[in-house]
Motif scaffolding. Structure first.
Motif, PDB file in Angstrom:
ATOM      1  N   SER A 206      23.106 -13.548   6.733  1.00  0.00           N
ATOM      2  CA  SER A 206      22.757 -14.934   7.062  1.00  0.00           C
ATOM      3  C   SER A 206      23.564 -15.349   8.285  1.00  0.00           C
ATOM      4  N   GLY A 207      23.052 -16.363   8.984  1.00  0.00           N
ATOM      5  CA  GLY A 207      23.754 -16.848  10.166  1.00  0.00           C
ATOM      6  C   GLY A 207      25.166 -17.262   9.847  1.00  0.00           C
ATOM      7  N   ALA A 208      25.335 -17.908   8.708  1.00  0.00           N
ATOM      8  CA  ALA A 208      26.658 -18.396   8.324  1.00  0.00           C
ATOM      9  C   ALA A 208      27.607 -17.233   8.046  1.00  0.00           C
ATOM     10  N   ALA A 209      27.109 -16.211   7.353  1.00  0.00           N
ATOM     11  CA  ALA A 209      27.968 -15.068   7.016  1.00  0.00           C
ATOM     12  C   ALA A 209      28.377 -14.330   8.284  1.00  0.00           C
ATOM     13  N   LEU A 210      27.418 -14.159   9.180  1.00  0.00           N
ATOM     14  CA  LEU A 210      27.711 -13.432  10.415  1.00  0.00           C
ATOM     15  C   LEU A 210      28.724 -14.197  11.265  1.00  0.00           C
ATOM     16  N   SER A 211      28.584 -15.526  11.282  1.00  0.00           N
ATOM     17  CA  SER A 211      29.464 -16.314  12.145  1.00  0.00           C
ATOM     18  C   SER A 211      30.920 -16.251  11.696  1.00  0.00           C
ATOM     19  N   ARG A 212      31.144 -15.873  10.446  1.00  0.00           N
ATOM     20  CA  ARG A 212      32.525 -15.735   9.997  1.00  0.00           C
ATOM     21  C   ARG A 212      33.114 -14.372  10.348  1.00  0.00           C
ATOM     22  N   ARG A 213      32.262 -13.474  10.798  1.00  0.00           N
ATOM     23  CA  ARG A 213      32.757 -12.121  11.044  1.00  0.00           C
ATOM     24  C   ARG A 213      32.656 -11.693  12.500  1.00  0.00           C
ATOM     25  N   MET A 214      31.850 -12.414  13.271  1.00  0.00           N
ATOM     26  CA  MET A 214      31.647 -11.993  14.649  1.00  0.00           C
ATOM     27  C   MET A 214      31.731 -13.207  15.570  1.00  0.00           C
ATOM     28  N   ALA A 215      32.536 -13.104  16.617  1.00  0.00           N
ATOM     29  CA  ALA A 215      32.622 -14.201  17.574  1.00  0.00           C
ATOM     30  C   ALA A 215      32.290 -13.665  18.960  1.00  0.00           C
ATOM     31  N   VAL A 216      31.766 -14.538  19.805  1.00  0.00           N
ATOM     32  CA  VAL A 216      31.362 -14.098  21.140  1.00  0.00           C
ATOM     33  C   VAL A 216      31.989 -14.960  22.234  1.00  0.00           C
ATOM     34  N   VAL A 217      32.219 -14.356  23.375  1.00  0.00           N
ATOM     35  CA  VAL A 217      32.537 -15.083  24.603  1.00  0.00           C
ATOM     36  C   VAL A 217      31.516 -14.590  25.613  1.00  0.00           C
ATOM     37  N   MET A 218      30.560 -15.472  25.925  1.00  0.00           N
ATOM     38  CA  MET A 218      29.455 -15.043  26.781  1.00  0.00           C
ATOM     39  C   MET A 218      29.725 -15.392  28.237  1.00  0.00           C
ATOM     40  N   THR A 219      28.859 -14.880  29.120  1.00  0.00           N
ATOM     41  CA  THR A 219      29.022 -15.239  30.530  1.00  0.00           C
ATOM     42  C   THR A 219      28.503 -16.641  30.800  1.00  0.00           C
ATOM     43  N   GLU A 220      27.544 -17.089  29.969  1.00  0.00           N
ATOM     44  CA  GLU A 220      27.046 -18.445  30.163  1.00  0.00           C
ATOM     45  C   GLU A 220      28.182 -19.424  29.912  1.00  0.00           C
ATOM     46  N   ARG A 221      28.247 -20.410  30.783  1.00  0.00           N
ATOM     47  CA  ARG A 221      29.299 -21.400  30.603  1.00  0.00           C
ATOM     48  C   ARG A 221      29.036 -22.238  29.383  1.00  0.00           C
ATOM     49  N   LEU A 222      30.084 -22.480  28.661  1.00  0.00           N
ATOM     50  CA  LEU A 222      29.966 -23.346  27.503  1.00  0.00           C
ATOM     51  C   LEU A 222      29.879 -24.792  28.013  1.00  0.00           C
ATOM     52  N   ARG A 223      28.906 -25.519  27.485  1.00  0.00           N
ATOM     53  CA  ARG A 223      28.781 -26.915  27.899  1.00  0.00           C
ATOM     54  C   ARG A 223      29.752 -27.737  27.080  1.00  0.00           C
ATOM     55  N   ALA A 224      30.570 -28.482  27.744  1.00  0.00           N
ATOM     56  CA  ALA A 224      31.537 -29.280  26.997  1.00  0.00           C
ATOM     57  C   ALA A 224      31.616 -30.650  27.635  1.00  0.00           C
ATOM     58  N   GLU A 225      30.950 -31.599  27.014  1.00  0.00           N
ATOM     59  CA  GLU A 225      30.947 -32.942  27.552  1.00  0.00           C
ATOM     60  C   GLU A 225      32.033 -33.746  26.873  1.00  0.00           C
ATOM     61  N   LEU A 226      32.889 -34.322  27.685  1.00  0.00           N
ATOM     62  CA  LEU A 226      33.960 -35.164  27.148  1.00  0.00           C
ATOM     63  C   LEU A 226      34.746 -34.454  26.038  1.00  0.00           C
ATOM     64  N   MET A 227      35.019 -33.166  26.235  1.00  0.00           N
ATOM     65  CA  MET A 227      35.754 -32.435  25.222  1.00  0.00           C
ATOM     66  C   MET A 227      37.089 -31.971  25.769  1.00  0.00           C
ATOM     67  N   THR A 228      38.110 -32.114  24.961  1.00  0.00           N
ATOM     68  CA  THR A 228      39.400 -31.558  25.345  1.00  0.00           C
ATOM     69  C   THR A 228      39.377 -30.069  25.002  1.00  0.00           C
ATOM     70  N   CYS A 229      40.388 -29.357  25.481  1.00  0.00           N
ATOM     71  CA  CYS A 229      40.448 -27.924  25.171  1.00  0.00           C
ATOM     72  C   CYS A 229      40.557 -27.714  23.664  1.00  0.00           C
ATOM     73  N   ALA A 230      41.295 -28.592  23.000  1.00  0.00           N
ATOM     74  CA  ALA A 230      41.427 -28.459  21.549  1.00  0.00           C
ATOM     75  C   ALA A 230      40.063 -28.647  20.874  1.00  0.00           C
ATOM     76  N   ASP A 231      39.266 -29.563  21.382  1.00  0.00           N
ATOM     77  CA  ASP A 231      37.918 -29.767  20.830  1.00  0.00           C
ATOM     78  C   ASP A 231      37.097 -28.498  20.969  1.00  0.00           C
ATOM     79  N   VAL A 232      37.198 -27.872  22.141  1.00  0.00           N
ATOM     80  CA  VAL A 232      36.426 -26.653  22.386  1.00  0.00           C
ATOM     81  C   VAL A 232      36.872 -25.563  21.422  1.00  0.00           C
ATOM     82  N   VAL A 233      38.174 -25.392  21.290  1.00  0.00           N
ATOM     83  CA  VAL A 233      38.686 -24.370  20.369  1.00  0.00           C
ATOM     84  C   VAL A 233      38.223 -24.693  18.948  1.00  0.00           C
ATOM     85  N   ALA A 234      38.247 -25.966  18.616  1.00  0.00           N
ATOM     86  CA  ALA A 234      37.886 -26.374  17.255  1.00  0.00           C
ATOM     87  C   ALA A 234      36.436 -26.044  16.909  1.00  0.00           C
ATOM     88  N   THR A 235      35.578 -25.897  17.909  1.00  0.00           N
ATOM     89  CA  THR A 235      34.192 -25.549  17.592  1.00  0.00           C
ATOM     90  C   THR A 235      34.130 -24.176  16.914  1.00  0.00           C
TER      91      THR A 235
END
Lengths: 340, 366
Positions: free
Chosen positions: B72-101
């Motif tokens: 399931s998407g939820a199960a996979l998300s707990r086991r695999m993380a990605v850092v893609m080349t596409e820029r992450l969109r972060a509107e009005l977010m602090t670095c801590a907010d981004v990490v918290a995602t």
């Protein structure tokens, strides 16, 4: 840091709520017949002798003010959903032609049914508006596959809006004389002529949509980072997109069915609210946008009714005066950010 | 079979049309795999397919005992993380907010962070050394910082497998090194298995336990860095036709000047490289010698010189080489000497310099 942020949220919510209450009272009191605060209190308590004032208050002003409150909120929420959906800060039901699409189908249904002397139920109107909104939305979605640039998508939306408006004009021209006045007023956008029944139905639809949107707050949060990241976080992106499209269309349809197309609220209100709260987090933004849109619409309707009293200005004229500069400001700001 | 933590079985990837098929990757827990290959070779496509951003066209991806496609998407998300080349969109977010995602898979219905979540965010940021960016607007941080915040975000997701698509591409050399050091630290401290794509060959050689080479049609070779960095292989993989890449030394040179040598460069001990490159820039063909075959000048000399007079290292220079060098020098118009003094084992080069003077060659002594 956390406490500071929370304080800002609470203060902002209180500010918006106070503004909403104030605008609501002003809308009820001010008009061609002025009703003072004590008088209003008397009428509400049922101890007033002035039957005319009571009628104006109950039958005209209160439903109208409440409609502005509910529909304004719905409009801002629809705008916020669309901005999130397209990752596009100047998206909104009006610029993307969704309002116009809804307007077109509503006009078709009204002219067709009124021509046959059939009374049009509000549910049918919402249904027709929803179909029109989905139609425009479908075209916009098709366009969004081939255009990457946010400005190109907006231009496409404006064009769709023009086409739908032209068709509407055509239909209105063919309508009977008696209908034209009503249709014409409505097709320019207006909160006038609301009944309590209208308010009840729109509140029910909007409340349901609002609750559904609130349940999407978490996946929307992930979606805002970009599709790839949302997918990695376990969000079913396709399902979320479908829900966002349906809900924004439903909200837009609800507004158009009752008040016609109202411009700029959906586009501008979410931005003003974002700045006020200093966050774009959906769980905060959803209720905040709603309140912000309510205040925006109540304020604009107040001006629309009173600036040239006894004549009325179209609500879109007023919302454009306040909303369009916000959009210009966003475009200017984005240009600057990109240059950095 | 289960000794491998991550494996792909006959994986085929592509956008509708199969691009690369029969991908067989096997990784033990805590290993770092690098995808290498020219632009458009399918590195991102493979990574996206593994991360389930793109449906595989065939085959299976296994994460431990589980088939990734059926999770399931939820199960996979707990086991695999990605850092893609596409820029992450972060509107009005602090670095801590981004990490918290990154905590998304662990939060409740409305995504409100618990105290434990906040602690995880802080720990991840400390681990990646971006704790000081806690309240900074994500849009305002530098590329290097942004990439580290993204890593913290991925770490915060508490994955077992980390997928990174060209994480070092926009970083300067300092940040490249820092970023990869962090990956090694993650691997050591958290036992993370990492799959990444890189463009920097020299970094790939140093960080990877295994390297998978893609050429746009199939997996060309997969193995340890020693197995990949063999003479001639990468030149073929990347289709280098202009200039050269030396797998053993990791040095690259632009295309050698063509023609008969006009200049003879007397060099050794790394003193000649700069002169070789200068001549290359001028487009002047040159010969050089006499160099021991383990000399620091050798990689550049072999890549750029029209002729290199070499002698076997650790031995005396033979009469043959000296005679060859003289003959070669005779044919040149000019002599460039990069050596100020000559050591005991450079007697031959001293003789060569004397010979050049005697023949009245145009001299330049650096």
């Amino acid at each position: 840091m956390r406490g500071e942020r929370r304080r800002r949220y609470i203060a902002s919510f209180l500010l918006l709520a106070a503004a909403a209450v104030l605008c609501l009272i002003l809308n009820v009191c001010i008009g061609s017949v002025r009703i003072s605060l004590p008088e209003m209190a008397d009428i509400l308590r049922g101890s007033s002798q002035d039957r005319t004032a009571a009628r104006i208050l109950y039958d005209i002003r209160m439903p109208r003010a409440l409609a502005a409150l509910v529909l304004g909120g719905a409009l801002a929420l629809a705008g916020y959903l669309l901005q999130t959906f397209f990752h596009n800060p100047i998206a909104g039901p009006f610029v993307l032609g969704i309002s116009s699409g809804a307007k077109m189908t509503v006009a078709i249904v009204m002219v067709f049914l009124l021509g046959r002397q059939v009374r049009v139920s509000t549910a049918a109107l919402i249904g027709a508006a929803f179909a029109g909104a989905m139609l425009s939305m479908g075209v916009v979605l098709l366009m969004s596959r081939s255009v990457e640039q946010m400005s190109a998508l907006i231009v496409a939306g404006v064009m769709i809006g023009y086409i739908c408006s032209a068709v509407t004009e055509l239909i209105v021209t063919f309508a009977d004389d008696a209908d034209i006045v009503n249709l014409h007023n409505w097709s320019r956008g207006s909160f006038s002529g609301m009944t309590w029944e209208n308010v009840a139905v729109m509140s029910a639809v909007t409340a349901a949509a609002f609750a559904a949107v609130l349940l999407l707050a978490k996946p929307m949060d992930a979606y805002m980072l970009g599709e790839a990241y949302a997918a990695n976080l376990g969000v079913d992106v396709r399902l979320l997109r479908v829900r966002m499209v349906l809900l924004s269309s439903l909200l837009s349809a609800c507004i158009v069915a009752y008040a016609g197309p109202v411009s700029f609220v959906g586009m501008a209100a979410p931005h003003l609210v974002k700045r006020l709260f200093g966050t774009a987090k959906p769980v905060v933004m959803i209720p905040a946008c709603f309140l912000g849109g309510s205040v925006f619409c109540l304020f604009c309707d107040l001006l629309a009714r009173n600036l040239l009293a006894p004549a009325e200005i179209g609500i879109s004229t007023v919302t454009a005066v306040f909303g369009a500069p916000v959009v210009l400001w966003i475009i200017g700001k984005r240009g600057k950010e990109r240059a950095v | 079979m289960t000794e491998y933590f991550f494996r792909t079985e006959q994986l085929a990837v592509g956008y509708r049309e199969p691009l690369i098929g029969e991908i067989e990757i096997r990784l033990k827990k805590g290993e770092i795999l690098t995808l290498l290959g020219p632009n458009g070779a399918g590195k991102s496509t493979v990574l996206k397919s593994i991360a389930r951003q793109l449906a595989p066209l065939g085959g299976t991806v296994w994460l431990g005992e589980d088939c990734v496609e059926r999770m399931s998407g939820a199960a996979l998300s707990r086991r695999m993380a990605v850092v893609m080349t596409e820029r992450l969109r972060a509107e009005l977010m602090t670095c801590a907010d981004v990490v918290a995602t990154g905590r998304y898979p662990y939060t409740g219905r409305f995504g409100i962070l618990s105290e434990a979540d906040r602690r995880a965010v802080r720990e991840a940021m400390e681990l990646v050394q971006v704790a000081e960016l806690w309240g900074t607007d994500f849009a305002k941080v530098s590329d290097g910082q942004r990439q580290r915040v993204m890593l913290a975000r991925a770490v915060c997701q508490e994955p077992e497998l980390l997928i990174l698509d060209e994480p070092t591409s926009y970083l300067d050399v300092r940040y490249k090194l820092e970023f990869l050091s962090l990956l090694q630290k993650m691997r050591r401290e958290k036992g993370l298995t990492v799959i990444l794509s890189l463009h920097e060959l020299e970094l790939a050689e140093r960080i990877s336990d295994r390297i998978c080479c893609l050429n746009g049609r199939y997996v060309d070779r997969i193995g340890t860095p020693e197995e990949i960095f063999v003479p001639g292989y990468l030149k073929t993989l990347f289709g280098i036709t202009s200039g050269s890449y030396d797998e053993e030394n990791g040095s690259m040179e632009l295309a050698a000047p063509r023609g008969e040598p006009e200049v003879f460069v007397i060099a050794g001990g790394g003193s000649g490289r700069a002169a070789y490159r200068r001549l290359q820039r001028e487009g002047t063909a040159f010969a050089t010698g006499i160099l021991f075959d383990n000399d620091l000048d050798i990689p550049a000399a072999r890549a750029l010189a029209a002729r290199v007079i070499e002698a076997e290292a650790f031995g005396p220079v033979g009469r043959r080489q000296l005679a060859d060098a003289r003959e070669c020098l005779d044919a040149c118009k000019r002599v460039l000497c990069c050596r100020r003094t000559f050591g005991v084992y450079e007697e031959a080069n001293r003789e060569l310099l004397a010979y050049a003077k005697e023949r009245g060659k145009e001299m330049e002594i650096l």
